[in-house]
Design an enzyme around this catalytic site. Sequence first.
Site: not given
Length: 178
Positions: A7, A66, A138
């Site tokens: 991420d 992502e 996160d």
Amino acid sequence: MIILGIDPGLRTTGFGVIHKQGSKLRYIASGTIKSGDGDLPARLKVILSGVSELAATYQPDCAAIEKVFVNVNPQSTLLLGQARGAAICALVTHDLAVAEYSPTQVKQAVVGTGRAAKPQVQDMVARLLALPGLPGTDAADALGVAICHAHSNSTLSVISNIAPKLAGLRMRRGRLVG
């Protein structure tokens, strides 16, 4: 199969490592790479070396990251894209295939709805991986990316196995004909 999920973030990049065997998922590790508030090149270097160290340590079979969503502020979107690029460079340097998923795809795969809130993602990641507590936001997002890839990769494998059998088929009046 070991999957490394990322991420990306300019200040904090989340990571999650899971093991997929058949339909079972097992937690290996998760956490964050903190790149601080220094100048941009220094922060990108921290991301690049941090993700590279993760790839060397956990030796994943593949990675997933992502995708950047478009912010209201175009400058923020560009900066996030650079952080994402540093992470991707680290992954491909280790000869890893890198899949990309939108935040909506990740939330859909983990929670069942693409509009899930961060606490919902944290809770479902903890449940799916049988964690004793909630991971940070996160890290949870990165684990969600890895879980999304684990589910998507299974689907793609099934499709690739049946695609040759379907290649010779055609549709006629709404029916498959050989």
